[in-house]
Design a protein around this motif. Structure first.
Motif, PDB file in Angstrom:
ATOM      1  N   ASP A 228      33.016  77.393  49.447  1.00 35.57           N
ATOM      2  CA  ASP A 228      32.052  77.157  48.373  1.00 35.57           C
ATOM      3  C   ASP A 228      32.603  76.124  47.392  1.00 35.57           C
ATOM      4  O   ASP A 228      33.520  76.408  46.622  1.00 35.57           O
ATOM      5  N   PHE A 229      32.016  74.932  47.425  1.00 35.02           N
ATOM      6  CA  PHE A 229      32.399  73.850  46.528  1.00 35.02           C
ATOM      7  C   PHE A 229      31.285  73.534  45.529  1.00 35.02           C
ATOM      8  O   PHE A 229      31.216  72.426  45.015  1.00 35.02           O
ATOM      9  N   THR A 230      30.440  74.514  45.263  1.00 39.10           N
ATOM     10  CA  THR A 230      29.264  74.257  44.422  1.00 39.10           C
ATOM     11  C   THR A 230      29.449  74.716  42.981  1.00 39.10           C
ATOM     12  O   THR A 230      28.523  74.560  42.178  1.00 39.10           O
ATOM     13  N   SER A 231      30.602  75.273  42.631  1.00 40.24           N
ATOM     14  CA  SER A 231      30.787  75.786  41.273  1.00 40.24           C
ATOM     15  C   SER A 231      30.808  74.641  40.259  1.00 40.24           C
ATOM     16  O   SER A 231      31.009  73.466  40.603  1.00 40.24           O
ATOM     17  N   ALA A 232      30.639  75.017  38.998  1.00 37.74           N
ATOM     18  CA  ALA A 232      30.491  74.036  37.915  1.00 37.74           C
ATOM     19  C   ALA A 232      31.628  73.022  37.826  1.00 37.74           C
ATOM     20  O   ALA A 232      31.376  71.819  37.631  1.00 37.74           O
ATOM     21  N   PRO A 233      32.901  73.435  37.963  1.00 42.09           N
ATOM     22  CA  PRO A 233      33.974  72.437  37.842  1.00 42.09           C
ATOM     23  C   PRO A 233      33.904  71.333  38.903  1.00 42.09           C
ATOM     24  O   PRO A 233      34.250  70.178  38.612  1.00 42.09           O
ATOM     25  N   PHE A 234      33.452  71.669  40.118  1.00 39.44           N
ATOM     26  CA  PHE A 234      33.346  70.654  41.162  1.00 39.44           C
ATOM     27  C   PHE A 234      32.172  69.711  40.885  1.00 39.44           C
ATOM     28  O   PHE A 234      32.266  68.505  41.138  1.00 39.44           O
ATOM     29  N   VAL A 235      31.100  70.249  40.354  1.00 35.50           N
ATOM     30  CA  VAL A 235      29.981  69.385  39.950  1.00 35.50           C
ATOM     31  C   VAL A 235      30.420  68.484  38.802  1.00 35.50           C
ATOM     32  O   VAL A 235      30.094  67.289  38.765  1.00 35.50           O
ATOM     33  N   GLU A 236      31.192  69.061  37.882  1.00 38.60           N
ATOM     34  CA  GLU A 236      31.692  68.276  36.749  1.00 38.60           C
ATOM     35  C   GLU A 236      32.589  67.132  37.228  1.00 38.60           C
ATOM     36  O   GLU A 236      32.531  66.019  36.689  1.00 38.60           O
ATOM     37  N   ALA A 237      33.394  67.402  38.248  1.00 34.78           N
ATOM     38  CA  ALA A 237      34.238  66.344  38.802  1.00 34.78           C
ATOM     39  C   ALA A 237      33.378  65.191  39.304  1.00 34.78           C
ATOM     40  O   ALA A 237      33.685  64.012  39.069  1.00 34.78           O
ATOM     41  N   GLY A 238      32.292  65.520  39.991  1.00 37.43           N
ATOM     42  CA  GLY A 238      31.371  64.492  40.460  1.00 37.43           C
ATOM     43  C   GLY A 238      30.706  63.745  39.324  1.00 37.43           C
ATOM     44  O   GLY A 238      30.479  62.528  39.408  1.00 37.43           O
ATOM     45  N   GLU A 239      30.390  64.464  38.248  1.00 34.11           N
ATOM     46  CA  GLU A 239      29.775  63.816  37.084  1.00 34.11           C
ATOM     47  C   GLU A 239      30.734  62.817  36.440  1.00 34.11           C
ATOM     48  O   GLU A 239      30.334  61.723  36.035  1.00 34.11           O
ATOM     49  N   HIS A 240      32.001  63.193  36.360  1.00 32.50           N
ATOM     50  CA  HIS A 240      32.994  62.272  35.795  1.00 32.50           C
ATOM     51  C   HIS A 240      33.119  61.019  36.665  1.00 32.50           C
ATOM     52  O   HIS A 240      33.205  59.896  36.148  1.00 32.50           O
ATOM     53  N   LEU A 241      33.124  61.208  37.980  1.00 29.30           N
ATOM     54  CA  LEU A 241      33.217  60.052  38.876  1.00 29.30           C
ATOM     55  C   LEU A 241      31.963  59.193  38.769  1.00 29.30           C
ATOM     56  O   LEU A 241      32.045  57.955  38.760  1.00 29.30           O
ATOM     57  N   LYS A 242      30.815  59.837  38.655  1.00 26.28           N
ATOM     58  CA  LYS A 242      29.558  59.103  38.510  1.00 26.28           C
ATOM     59  C   LYS A 242      29.569  58.262  37.239  1.00 26.28           C
ATOM     60  O   LYS A 242      29.084  57.118  37.226  1.00 26.28           O
ATOM     61  N   GLU A 243      30.144  58.816  36.178  1.00 27.07           N
ATOM     62  CA  GLU A 243      30.243  58.071  34.916  1.00 27.07           C
ATOM     63  C   GLU A 243      31.114  56.837  35.090  1.00 27.07           C
ATOM     64  O   GLU A 243      30.792  55.754  34.590  1.00 27.07           O
ATOM     65  N   LEU A 244      32.230  56.996  35.813  1.00 28.76           N
ATOM     66  CA  LEU A 244      33.094  55.843  36.074  1.00 28.76           C
ATOM     67  C   LEU A 244      32.362  54.786  36.882  1.00 28.76           C
ATOM     68  O   LEU A 244      32.404  53.595  36.542  1.00 28.76           O
ATOM     69  N   VAL A 245      31.676  55.204  37.941  1.00 27.32           N
ATOM     70  CA  VAL A 245      30.936  54.261  38.788  1.00 27.32           C
ATOM     71  C   VAL A 245      29.874  53.520  37.973  1.00 27.32           C
ATOM     72  O   VAL A 245      29.627  52.330  38.189  1.00 27.32           O
ATOM     73  N   GLY A 246      29.287  54.232  37.022  1.00 25.13           N
ATOM     74  CA  GLY A 246      28.262  53.624  36.176  1.00 25.13           C
ATOM     75  C   GLY A 246      28.772  52.472  35.336  1.00 25.13           C
ATOM     76  O   GLY A 246      27.992  51.620  34.896  1.00 25.13           O
ATOM     77  N   LEU A 247      30.073  52.424  35.124  1.00 24.25           N
ATOM     78  CA  LEU A 247      30.662  51.316  34.367  1.00 24.25           C
ATOM     79  C   LEU A 247      30.854  50.067  35.219  1.00 24.25           C
ATOM     80  O   LEU A 247      31.295  49.039  34.717  1.00 24.25           O
ATOM     81  N   GLN A 248      30.557  50.173  36.498  1.00 26.27           N
ATOM     82  CA  GLN A 248      30.718  49.070  37.460  1.00 26.27           C
ATOM     83  C   GLN A 248      32.139  48.487  37.375  1.00 26.27           C
ATOM     84  O   GLN A 248      32.329  47.296  37.122  1.00 26.27           O
ATOM     85  N   PRO A 249      33.137  49.342  37.637  1.00 31.08           N
ATOM     86  CA  PRO A 249      34.519  48.922  37.432  1.00 31.08           C
ATOM     87  C   PRO A 249      35.163  48.222  38.623  1.00 31.08           C
ATOM     88  O   PRO A 249      36.235  47.631  38.484  1.00 31.08           O
ATOM     89  N   PHE A 250      34.508  48.285  39.797  1.00 33.09           N
ATOM     90  CA  PHE A 250      35.165  47.819  41.019  1.00 33.09           C
ATOM     91  C   PHE A 250      34.888  46.342  41.308  1.00 33.09           C
ATOM     92  O   PHE A 250      33.944  45.746  40.772  1.00 33.09           O
ATOM     93  N   GLN A 251      35.727  45.792  42.169  1.00 33.42           N
ATOM     94  CA  GLN A 251      35.599  44.384  42.519  1.00 33.42           C
ATOM     95  C   GLN A 251      34.278  44.113  43.258  1.00 33.42           C
ATOM     96  O   GLN A 251      33.699  45.019  43.875  1.00 33.42           O
ATOM     97  N   LYS A 252      33.821  42.880  43.222  1.00 30.54           N
ATOM     98  CA  LYS A 252      32.602  42.489  43.909  1.00 30.54           C
ATOM     99  C   LYS A 252      32.745  42.746  45.412  1.00 30.54           C
ATOM    100  O   LYS A 252      33.749  42.394  46.016  1.00 30.54           O
ATOM    101  N   GLY A 253      31.722  43.389  45.989  1.00 29.00           N
ATOM    102  CA  GLY A 253      31.745  43.666  47.421  1.00 29.00           C
ATOM    103  C   GLY A 253      32.630  44.826  47.823  1.00 29.00           C
ATOM    104  O   GLY A 253      32.996  44.953  48.999  1.00 29.00           O
ATOM    105  N   PHE A 254      32.951  45.709  46.879  1.00 31.41           N
ATOM    106  CA  PHE A 254      33.909  46.787  47.169  1.00 31.41           C
ATOM    107  C   PHE A 254      33.418  47.746  48.245  1.00 31.41           C
ATOM    108  O   PHE A 254      34.230  48.332  48.966  1.00 31.41           O
ATOM    109  N   LEU A 255      32.095  47.903  48.368  1.00 34.56           N
ATOM    110  CA  LEU A 255      31.590  48.850  49.365  1.00 34.56           C
ATOM    111  C   LEU A 255      31.900  48.406  50.794  1.00 34.56           C
ATOM    112  O   LEU A 255      31.976  49.240  51.703  1.00 34.56           O
TER     113      LEU A 255
END
Length: 429
Positions: A228-255
Motif C-alpha cells: 500500500d503506497f497510497t497513504s498521505a505521505p506518499f501522495v505528499e512526496a508526489g506533490e513536492h515533486l510535482k511542484e519542482l517539475v512545475g518550476l521547469q528546472p530541467f534542461q531542454k529535451g530532458f524527457l
C-alpha cells in the motif's frame, strides 16, 4: 544502482562482435576441450565508462596471469540493457557465471528461483571482513549471495561557480530552500537541474527521497510489505515533486535525454550547462567521461529535509555494486570474487575509478574531496534505503520507475503514482 560503472553505453566492441545471441547462450563455465584443461568463466558487468571499463578489463587479465588455467570472458553492457537481459536470463533459468547485482528484491527473486550460488561458506573468512553496510544488500535469510565492490549514496552534485553566479552562498538543507535555489538559478539564466528522462531511474531518485523525507525511511519497506503506497505521505512526496517539475528546472529535451551520452544528464553537468544532478557517488567519473568534468567547481550535498516530514536528512538512499554467481558456478568463479574483493584490488579501484572502499584497509586511498564528503555523510547515516527498483520485486520496482516518470512528464498525478505501485505490488502476491 551504484558505482562508476553506471554508464548507459552499449556493449564493448568485442562483445558486440561476438553477438548478443552468443552471449546469451554462452553462460556457464566450460573447458576449452583441449589438453590444457582451461576453464572459461563468463563475467557480466556494467562497467562501460572510462576509466572503469579499462581498469576492470585489466583486472581480468591480471587474474588470468595469476591463474594460467582460467580464461575470463567479459560481457559489458549499459545498465538498462543489462537489466533487460538479466530479466530474460532469469526467466530462462540460466545466469552467467559471475554477474553484477545490486542485491535486494531482484537478487532474492533469483535466489528463490534456485539460480544463485550460496556463498556463505565458500567466502569465509575474507567475505566477512568486508564492511558490514556494504554486505547487507546481499544477505538473504542470513545467507550470503553476493560480494560487494562498492558502497555509496545518492545526493546532489552541483556546480559551485553556477551557484555563485546565482547568488547562492551555500547548498540548501531544506526542500523549500532547494526550491528557492532552483528559482534563483533560473533567474540567473542557469538551467538548475539535468535529468535523463528517457531512462526513468534517475527521476525515481527524487520521488524515493521525497517519500523518505515525508514518511521516514522505515515507511518505504512497510509500504512494500503492506502492499500500500497510497497513504498521505506518499501522495505528499508526489506533490513536492510535482511542484519542482512545475518550476521547469530541467534542461531542454530532458524527457528524451539519456544518462551518460554526450548530450545526456551527466554531460550537461560536466560541461557546465546545468547546475545540479541527483546522482550516486559515481557521478564525477561519468561527468568527466561524458563531458569535460568540473574539477574544483564540483561539490556535493545530501538531499534536503522536508519541512514537517518524519524523515531526517541523515537517512540515506543509495546502495552499491556487487557480484553474484550462478548456482553451480566453478570454483574459479569464487576465486575471482576473492581476487576482486582483495585489499590490492580495492586500492586500485579506489585510486583509479573513484569507488568507495569495501575493504576497510583501502579507506586511506580516498583522495577526492567529494568522495570523502560522500563517505563522511555515510558515516552519519541513521537509516539506509536501497534503490527501490532493486529493493522491491522487479515488477514493483519497474512500476515505481514508470509511474514517477509519468508524473514528471505530466501524465500521472501524485495519487495515481501511489495507486499504480500499490496495484502492481498486490499483483505480486
Amino acid at each position: 544502482m551504484g558505482d562508476p560503472a553506471l554508464s548507459r553505453r552499449g556493449f564493448l566492441a568485442a562483445s558486440a562482435a561476438a553477438g548478443l545471441g552468443m552471449a546469451l547462450t554462452a553462460c556457464g563455465g566450460d573447458s576449452d576441450g583441449g589438453s590444457s584443461g582451461t576453464t572459461t568463466i563468463e563475467w557480466w558487468n556494467i562497467s562501460t565508462t572510462e576509466p572503469a571499463k579499462t581498469v576492470w578489463a585489466a583486472l581480468a587479465r591480471k587474474f588470468e596471469a595469476q591463474n594460467p588455467k582460467v580464461k575470463v570472458k567479459i560481457v559489458q553492457m549499459e545498465n538498462d540493457a543489462y537489466k533487460s537481459k538479466m530479466t530474460a536470463l532469469t526467466s530462462s533459468g540460466k545466469l552467467p557465471d559471475i554477474f553484477h547485482t545490486w542485491g535486494g528484491g531482484v537478487l532474492k527473486q533469483q535466489v528463490d528461483a534456485g539460480l544463485v550460488e550460496d556463498l556463505t561458506d565458500s567466502t569465509k573468512p575474507w567475505g566477512d571482513a568486508l564492511l558490514p553496510a556494504a554486505r547487507e544488500p546481499y544477505l538473504i535469510d542470513d545467507r550470503v549471495y553476493g560480494i560487494p565492490f562498492d558502497i555509496g549514496m545518492i545526493g546532489f552534485w552541483y556546480n559551485k561557480a553556477l551557484f555563485a553566479k546565482a547568488g547562492i552562498s551555500a547548498p540548501p538543507t531544506t526542500w523549500n530552500g532547494f526550491l528557492d535555489a532552483v528559482r534563483k538559478l533560473k533567474s540567473a539564466g542557469v538551467t538548475p537541474l539535468a535529468l535523463a528522462g528517457k531512462e526513468k531511474w534517475p527521476g525515481m531518485y527524487y520521488w524515493a527521497y521525497l517519500a523518505m523525507r515525508t514518511a521516514g525511511v522505515e515507511a518505504l519497506q512497510k509500504a512494500y510489505d503492506d502492499k500500500d503506497f497510497t497513504s498521505a505521505p506518499f501522495v505528499e512526496a508526489g506533490e513536492h515533486l510535482k511542484e519542482l517539475v512545475g518550476l521547469q528546472p530541467f534542461q531542454k529535451g530532458f524527457l528524451g535525454a539519456a544518462y551518460s551520452t554526450p548530450t545526456g544528464q551527466a554531460a550537461a553537468v560536466g560541461n557546465g550547462k546545468a547546475a545540479m544532478e541527483l546522482m550516486g557517488q559515481w557521478a564525477p567519473v561519468v561527468q568527466a567521461d561524458a563531458g569535460k568534468g568540473l574539477g574544483k567547481d564540483l561539490g556535493f550535498f545530501p538531499f534536503p529535509a522536508v519541512e514537517g516530514g518524519k524523515g531526517a536528512i541523515t537517512e540515506v538512499f543509495g546502495g552499491g555494486g556487487g557480484h553474484a554467481l550462478r548456482r553451480g558456478a566453478p570454483q574459479e568463479a569464487v576465486d575471482f570474487l576473492k581476487f576482486f574483493a582483495s585489499e590490492a584490488t580495492d586500492l586500485e579501484l579506489v585510486k583509479k575509478t573513484g569507488v568507495l572502499p569495501v575493504v576497510p584497509a583501502a579507506e586511506s586511498a580516498i583522495a577526492d574531496p567529494n568522495i570523502k564528503a560522500v563517505q563522511e555523510q555515510l558515516k552519519k547515516t541513521t537509516g539506509f534505503q536501497l534503490y527501490l527498483d532493486q529493493a522491491y520485486a522487479p515488477a514493483v520496482g519497474q512500476e515505481v520507475n514508470d509511474s514517477v516518470a509519468a508524473l514528471i512528464a505530466g501524465s500521472r498525478s501524485p495519487e495515481q503514482v501511489g495507486q499504480s505501485i500499490t496495484k502492481t505490488a498486490k499483483e505480486e502476491q
